[in-house]
Design a protein around this motif. Sequence first.
Motif, PDB file in Angstrom:
ATOM      1  N   ASN A  13       0.806  -1.223   0.000  1.00 34.13           N
ATOM      2  CA  ASN A  13       0.000   0.000   0.000  1.00 34.13           C
ATOM      3  C   ASN A  13       0.843   1.280   0.000  1.00 34.13           C
ATOM      4  OD1 ASN A  13      -1.974  -1.909   0.223  1.00 34.13           O
ATOM      5  ND2 ASN A  13      -2.584  -1.380   2.313  1.00 34.13           N
ATOM      6  N   PRO A  14       1.716   1.433  -0.973  1.00 31.37           N
ATOM      7  CA  PRO A  14       2.508   2.669  -1.040  1.00 31.37           C
ATOM      8  C   PRO A  14       1.683   3.827  -1.593  1.00 31.37           C
ATOM      9  CG  PRO A  14       3.009   1.292  -2.925  1.00 31.37           C
ATOM     10  CD  PRO A  14       2.027   0.516  -2.082  1.00 31.37           C
ATOM     11  N   GLU A  15       1.882   5.011  -1.059  1.00 28.98           N
ATOM     12  CA  GLU A  15       1.211   6.182  -1.634  1.00 28.98           C
ATOM     13  C   GLU A  15       2.173   6.797  -2.652  1.00 28.98           C
ATOM     14  OE1 GLU A  15      -2.293   7.160  -0.808  1.00 28.98           O
ATOM     15  OE2 GLU A  15      -1.554   7.500  -2.806  1.00 28.98           O
ATOM     16  N   ARG A  16       2.352   6.081  -3.742  1.00 23.22           N
ATOM     17  CA  ARG A  16       3.357   6.528  -4.713  1.00 23.22           C
ATOM     18  C   ARG A  16       2.998   5.927  -6.064  1.00 23.22           C
ATOM     19  NH1 ARG A  16       8.555   4.330  -5.871  1.00 23.22           N
ATOM     20  NH2 ARG A  16       8.389   2.825  -4.184  1.00 23.22           N
ATOM     21  N   ALA A  17       2.937   6.755  -7.090  1.00 25.36           N
ATOM     22  CA  ALA A  17       2.695   6.280  -8.453  1.00 25.36           C
ATOM     23  C   ALA A  17       3.988   6.428  -9.253  1.00 25.36           C
ATOM     24  CB  ALA A  17       1.556   7.065  -9.084  1.00 25.36           C
ATOM     25  N   CYS A  18       3.918   6.152 -10.563  1.00 22.88           N
ATOM     26  CA  CYS A  18       5.165   6.150 -11.332  1.00 22.88           C
ATOM     27  C   CYS A  18       5.343   7.416 -12.161  1.00 22.88           C
ATOM     28  CB  CYS A  18       5.268   4.889 -12.183  1.00 22.88           C
ATOM     29  SG  CYS A  18       4.076   4.760 -13.529  1.00 22.88           S
ATOM     30  N   GLN A  19       6.559   7.582 -12.666  1.00 26.88           N
ATOM     31  CA  GLN A  19       6.957   8.837 -13.318  1.00 26.88           C
ATOM     32  C   GLN A  19       6.056   9.294 -14.468  1.00 26.88           C
ATOM     33  OE1 GLN A  19      10.695  10.504 -14.022  1.00 26.88           O
ATOM     34  NE2 GLN A  19      11.839   8.833 -13.085  1.00 26.88           N
ATOM     35  N   PRO A  20       5.707   8.409 -15.426  1.00 23.73           N
ATOM     36  CA  PRO A  20       4.949   8.919 -16.575  1.00 23.73           C
ATOM     37  C   PRO A  20       3.616   9.564 -16.211  1.00 23.73           C
ATOM     38  CG  PRO A  20       5.637   6.626 -16.928  1.00 23.73           C
ATOM     39  CD  PRO A  20       6.079   6.996 -15.564  1.00 23.73           C
ATOM     40  N   LEU A  21       3.011   9.151 -15.103  1.00 17.40           N
ATOM     41  CA  LEU A  21       1.766   9.789 -14.673  1.00 17.40           C
ATOM     42  C   LEU A  21       2.002  11.288 -14.433  1.00 17.40           C
ATOM     43  CD1 LEU A  21      -1.273   9.034 -13.184  1.00 17.40           C
ATOM     44  CD2 LEU A  21       0.053  10.028 -11.336  1.00 17.40           C
ATOM     45  N   GLY A  22       3.123  11.588 -13.791  1.00 12.55           N
ATOM     46  CA  GLY A  22       3.470  12.992 -13.545  1.00 12.55           C
ATOM     47  C   GLY A  22       3.750  13.731 -14.842  1.00 12.55           C
ATOM     48  N   ALA A  23       4.372  13.021 -15.790  1.00 10.51           N
ATOM     49  CA  ALA A  23       4.665  13.639 -17.092  1.00 10.51           C
ATOM     50  C   ALA A  23       3.369  13.992 -17.818  1.00 10.51           C
ATOM     51  CB  ALA A  23       5.516  12.690 -17.943  1.00 10.51           C
ATOM     52  N   VAL A  49       4.429  11.567  10.231  1.00  8.21           N
ATOM     53  CA  VAL A  49       4.490  12.197   8.911  1.00  8.21           C
ATOM     54  C   VAL A  49       5.144  11.162   8.007  1.00  8.21           C
ATOM     55  CG1 VAL A  49       5.330  14.167   7.589  1.00  8.21           C
ATOM     56  CG2 VAL A  49       4.729  14.455  10.008  1.00  8.21           C
ATOM     57  N   LEU A  50       4.338  10.533   7.164  1.00 10.61           N
ATOM     58  CA  LEU A  50       4.839   9.376   6.419  1.00 10.61           C
ATOM     59  C   LEU A  50       4.780   9.636   4.923  1.00 10.61           C
ATOM     60  CD1 LEU A  50       4.443   5.694   7.156  1.00 10.61           C
ATOM     61  CD2 LEU A  50       3.589   6.480   4.941  1.00 10.61           C
ATOM     62  N   CYS A  51       5.937   9.463   4.300  1.00 12.64           N
ATOM     63  CA  CYS A  51       6.052   9.816   2.892  1.00 12.64           C
ATOM     64  C   CYS A  51       6.667   8.660   2.110  1.00 12.64           C
ATOM     65  CB  CYS A  51       6.934  11.055   2.776  1.00 12.64           C
ATOM     66  SG  CYS A  51       6.927  11.768   1.140  1.00 12.64           S
ATOM     67  N   SER A  52       5.903   8.109   1.168  1.00  8.89           N
ATOM     68  CA  SER A  52       6.411   6.975   0.379  1.00  8.89           C
ATOM     69  C   SER A  52       7.439   7.435  -0.657  1.00  8.89           C
ATOM     70  CB  SER A  52       5.256   6.263  -0.329  1.00  8.89           C
ATOM     71  OG  SER A  52       4.361   5.691   0.603  1.00  8.89           O
ATOM     72  N   ASN A  53       7.452   8.714  -0.972  1.00  6.63           N
ATOM     73  CA  ASN A  53       8.410   9.210  -1.970  1.00  6.63           C
ATOM     74  C   ASN A  53       9.220  10.399  -1.456  1.00  6.63           C
ATOM     75  OD1 ASN A  53       6.140  10.790  -1.948  1.00  6.63           O
ATOM     76  ND2 ASN A  53       5.935  10.993  -4.151  1.00  6.63           N
ATOM     77  N   GLY A  54       9.516  10.389  -0.168  1.00  4.97           N
ATOM     78  CA  GLY A  54      10.321  11.468   0.402  1.00  4.97           C
ATOM     79  C   GLY A  54      11.771  11.051   0.576  1.00  4.97           C
ATOM     80  N   ASP A 108       5.352   2.861   3.677  1.00  5.54           N
ATOM     81  CA  ASP A 108       4.060   2.769   3.010  1.00  5.54           C
ATOM     82  C   ASP A 108       2.912   2.769   4.018  1.00  5.54           C
ATOM     83  OD1 ASP A 108       3.877   0.034   3.945  1.00  5.54           O
ATOM     84  OD2 ASP A 108       5.255  -0.519   2.333  1.00  5.54           O
ATOM     85  N   LEU A 109       1.708   2.618   3.493  1.00  7.63           N
ATOM     86  CA  LEU A 109       0.537   2.756   4.366  1.00  7.63           C
ATOM     87  C   LEU A 109       0.310   1.522   5.242  1.00  7.63           C
ATOM     88  CD1 LEU A 109      -2.010   4.642   2.057  1.00  7.63           C
ATOM     89  CD2 LEU A 109      -0.331   5.568   3.648  1.00  7.63           C
ATOM     90  N   TRP A 110       1.000   0.428   4.941  1.00  6.65           N
ATOM     91  CA  TRP A 110       0.917  -0.712   5.869  1.00  6.65           C
ATOM     92  C   TRP A 110       1.823  -0.465   7.074  1.00  6.65           C
ATOM     93  CZ3 TRP A 110      -2.766  -3.676   6.940  1.00  6.65           C
ATOM     94  CH2 TRP A 110      -2.598  -4.872   7.661  1.00  6.65           C
ATOM     95  N   HIS A 111       2.929   0.268   6.844  1.00  5.61           N
ATOM     96  CA  HIS A 111       3.722   0.741   7.987  1.00  5.61           C
ATOM     97  C   HIS A 111       2.869   1.682   8.831  1.00  5.61           C
ATOM     98  CE1 HIS A 111       7.307  -0.119   5.236  1.00  5.61           C
ATOM     99  NE2 HIS A 111       7.565  -0.840   6.304  1.00  5.61           N
TER     100      HIS A 111
END
Lengths: 478, 475
Positions: free
Chosen positions: B34-44, B358-363, B390-393
């Motif tokens: 359950n990571p709160e993180r998507a992949c690069q092309p979505l941002g592009a 304060v939990l950040c999957s991409n920090g 991730d959100l399971w943590h």
Amino acid sequence: MAINIKESEEIVEDVLNIYPEKPRKNRQEHIGVNKKDACGSCVAKSNLKSLPGVMTPRGCAYAGSKGVVWGPVKDVINISHGPIGCGHYSWGTRRNLANGVPGVENFMPFQFTTDFRERDIVFGGDKKLEQAIHELKGLFPTTKGFVVESECPIGLIGDDIEAVAKKTSADLNTTVIPVRCEGFRGVSQSLGHHIANDSIRDYVVGTGKLDDSQKTKYDVAILGDYNIGGDVWASMKVITEMGLNVIAHWSGDGSIEEMRITHEVNYILLHCYRSMNYISNYYNEKYGIPWIEYNFFGPTKIKESIRKIAALFDEHIQEQSEKVIEKYEPKMQAVIDKYRPRLEGKKVMILVGGLRPRHIVGAYEDLGMQVVTAAYEFAHSDDYERTTKELEDGAIVADDLNEHEFIELAHRLKPDLVASGIKEKYVFQKMGIPFRQMHSWDYSGPYHGYDGFEIFAKDMDLAINSPSWKFVKPSWKK
Amino acid sequence: MAKMTKEEVRQTKDWMKTEEYKELNFKRKSIVINPERACQPLGAVLCSAGFEGTMPFVHGSHGCVAYYRNNLSRHFREPIAAVSTSLTEDGAVFGGQANGFEGFKNCLNLYKPKMFAISTTCMTEVIGDDLGAIVNNARAKGFLPEDVPAPYANTPSFVGSHIDGYDNMLAAIIDTLGVKGESVSDVINIIPGFDTTTGNINEIKRLLTIMKVPYLVIADYSNTLDSPLNGEYKLYNEGATTLEDTKNCVNNKATIALQKFSTKKTIALLADKFKQEAKAVKSPVGIKFTDEFLMAVSEITGKEIPKEIEDERGRAVDSMTDAQQYIHGKKFAIFGDPDILTGLTSYLLEMGGIPKYVLCSNGNEEFKNDVEALLKEYGCDEGEVYIDKDLWHLHSLVMTGPVDMLIGPSHGKFVAREAGVPHIRLGYPIFDRVNIHRYPFYAYSGVINLTTWIVNKFIEIVDDTSDDAHFELLR
């Protein structure tokens, strides 16, 4: 009113005119005008590559394997094996409802991924996968197994997930199923369904046993119902009332435990032919279990299906089944009486996956609506064979209908409702055309069974007859 | 295998809430849950939607593009346009150039883009396709006209996250289009960063208008992804950053990015290559960071912060002091993208709240240091910062050390339900609430919105759970 065939042909011709010769030649084979007695593939060619650079509605093999077939199996852990994205986008987005305590009996609300980083691409991910399965077994000891769904890089870097599956399943005394559903395989989700079916064949079929004392002559399995918004529960209600005994249902609210004993049933009732005909055929070949297609959208088709299923069984079931029809027909008539006057004559364009564009036609017709376009994302020729018979002559049939074609057809056909997916929803709503998502039931449902039809009718009415559509044009411009 | 008894199920569930389980959970190294993180092309793709007449052109399988379009559409409830080169097995063997050529041709014919914004997927990264060569060859062979710019960015899904994809695409677009001129304009560039709250962008524009600061928002999708329903579908909506403005943006007075972690490469490009005064401020969430943003604008432009804005600030502070008693001492678990989290931490501390997790999957470490500095500034020794988790943590954290509220994207709802605490939706993605992205959480208006959402939620819970005697009119 009957559809004018010549007019439909002219519309198709006109829409295709934007293309230069080569893509035009390609696309005109995929868009046709329906004639009930025509062969399906004569109307539309299918299961071929999409044109690059156009907005195809299609997804990939991973989406077909993980998103559709394996994803809803609740008691196994689906591992999206590869980089972060695929698992993220397919996390909880298909509305496969499932009973069971999350994290113990039901892993549907989870997203498990090996989260490939650069080093995994360079050095391979087999060790990571092995470690991942060990860690998961420790954290979720009640899982009934693991399904490893490969994302694109796995097949490109030469990882051997089959070997990892073999080793970990021996080491941990559990089931580990490798699925080679890399997104670049095939032309759409459809190959992913097939690949997933094959993995069920190779790793699951026949591995369980139903005690003889528990067997009855009325044991059936429901295949190809994904329990979108509770579909399978609504369907089971009807099938159970008919007197049949549902031993297994996949993959909606499904479990690997039930999949293991499915070979013990007497009949397989198949709803989504496209995604599970492969495994149904296998049961037939290996165990001689007959399978029968049925359609639980709308009272006309439900009645037909109930009788078709009941005919497989004895008089007891047939009598029960007639009682079920008798019980629900007045209720359904009340639904029709309520909504038909509000929906009579409304035109619908449908673009969905590989089943619903033909399956749901009857439900619309029960409400007096007319399907003027039935288009598929990833159907095959056998689906088109089944489609021509369901549609009126003159309706437009299309394969891999892209966004440009869809919009241009809508400009000309002026539908009262478009029924398709999330990518299409807001395009048509901006045009002021009412829309329902027909993959996810637009966060409503179920639409299957008698209970489902009432919700379906209400939803089509609220979409089309919402007062909000009256405000699209400003009052001072009317 | 025998079916578990209810008691066994309950025992397993209870075990998952223990310290022992938490320890085991934090030991894992090879699986992400359950990571709160998507992949690069979505941002592009998101970034590309902010430019006039631009078609996001993703080199890879169409399955990827279907996912980005679905995902962004669900959040914005808007159409999202993007195409792919529809690569299949033969592309994996022979490379994707032929599909690239055909893709350009088909796309130009059907959708007539003014610009292609090209990004990659893991497939084309792994097979090693050379985007520069494909673009050059397409031009040489006539598949890609000279007057259609085609900036390209490598956006492998196995590096970074969606915020890096945004940054890489934006840097590529500015690098390709930007033409350094002789003179410098009075305009300042604003780069929102990976911010899917269109209300934030509109709020910043409103403040700059009040300050009479000439500005250019770069990658402005506040209109394209919040377009009016008027009976007409436009593939390319009005209001995006024009290509002409983008060409000239490197000659503007300065650039302020409203996020730091999603604009690193772009800011470096503007500063190093185009010698522009370019910097990122802390995302203007809460009073302090909004003050800092306005002071930065004022300093660069020489314009004073007018009384009108000072009054707005006063109203926001008024709303805070009116409501602070409901937040003071409350514990929060917050998660999502790093820039939003930094701002949110600051706001919660201003209200006397405790950002416990304060939990950040991409920090990264820099993010961690930023947030820890804030906690220290307010003497908050209960706050803990987690990166690459991730959100399971998060599940383990809130089950062993409870909080009063979760704030973050929709995916957190499963943890909130287990914990039996409310969950305020903020950030990306929000799939299960309507219109949230239209309301700013930036600037002084954002302070009022955040306070309204959080405090009223707490009050609603008091109402919903109180007995008759305590069901009071006054709250």
